[in-house]
Scaffold this motif. Structure first.
Motif: not given
Length: 243
Positions: A3, A7-8, A10-11, A57-58, A61, A63, A66-67
């Protein structure tokens, strides 16, 4: 893939792509391009490429901030392809506005670096749960308004897009959910709901946008009910000028 690695991914800079979906003004002499909505897609070829999976997903999590920052940066980079006066909208979670006090300054700074007039920008508020209403959300919305950004409320008529959210957000645009639009040509009840929502939007000084208008038989009763703007999925372009 873990996971954390997802995320890495995506970012990572340049990992997201943007499609432009036209929002049309339904005028008596035919439809005219009013603005576009920036639709962000996840890393190409990954499990997160579809938008619904990416943002689910965001949220799972926690997140969203950030997303959303990454999505806004991708959208602002993509709109340089548009005419300089073309309005456009970007989706932002209510959780981001309520939890991330730096998000509005980030949006303003990112727009400034890209040479974007904030009066072109519409922030469309999505996934607004009751826990994200209140003072922090109100402060963020007020800061956006003060900067010249306009606001839209997503999925009006379903879920949390209720009367309370209309009062909390005081949007410039009501996005009427496609559930009410699809098939409204032959459905008196859907037409009645649309007419009621459009009347309420006008009473509150807002414009209404009918989502999911792809066929003339549907767009006609929407226009007759007073919904002057429509959004359809048939003319999207990946980071290119809308036709």
């Amino acid at each position: 893939m873990s996971s954390g690695s997802l995320l890495e991914l995506v970012l990572a800079p340049g990992s997201l792509s943007v499609l432009f979906q036209p929002i049309l003004e339904l005028a008596s002499d035919g439809p005219r391009l009013h603005s576009v909505e920036c639709l962000v897609r996840g890393p190409m070829g990954s499990t997160l490429e579809p938008a619904d999976i990416l943002f689910d997903y965001a949220r799972r999590k926690h997140e969203e901030p950030q997303v959303d920052r990454t999505c806004v940066a991708a959208a602002f980079a993509a709109v340089v392809q548009l005419p300089r006066d073309m309005p456009f909208s970007v989706n932002v979670h209510a959780a981001t506005l309520a939890r991330d006090p730096g998000f509005v300054p980030f949006l303003i700074e990112t727009a400034g670096r890209a040479g974007i007039d904030l009066r072109r920008v519409v922030v469309e508020i999505v996934e607004h749960a009751p826990q994200w209403t209140g003072e922090r959300l109100g402060d963020a919305l007020g800061a956006l308004r003060d900067s010249g950004v306009r606001l839209a409320l997503d999925d009006v008529g379903l879920g949390q897009s209720n009367y309370r959210m209309m009062i909390e957000t005081r949007p410039h645009f009501f996005k009427l959910d496609r559930y009410f639009v699809d098939g409204c040509a032959n459905d008196f009840y859907r037409q009645a709901v649309l007419e009621s929502a459009v009347h309420l939007a006008r009473k509150l000084g807002a414009e209404s946008v009918a989502e999911g208008v792809e066929r003339q038989p549907t767009s006609r009763p929407c226009a007759l009910s007073g919904s002057g703007l429509s959004r359809g999925s048939c003319s999207s372009r990946r980071s290119g000028r809308p036709s």
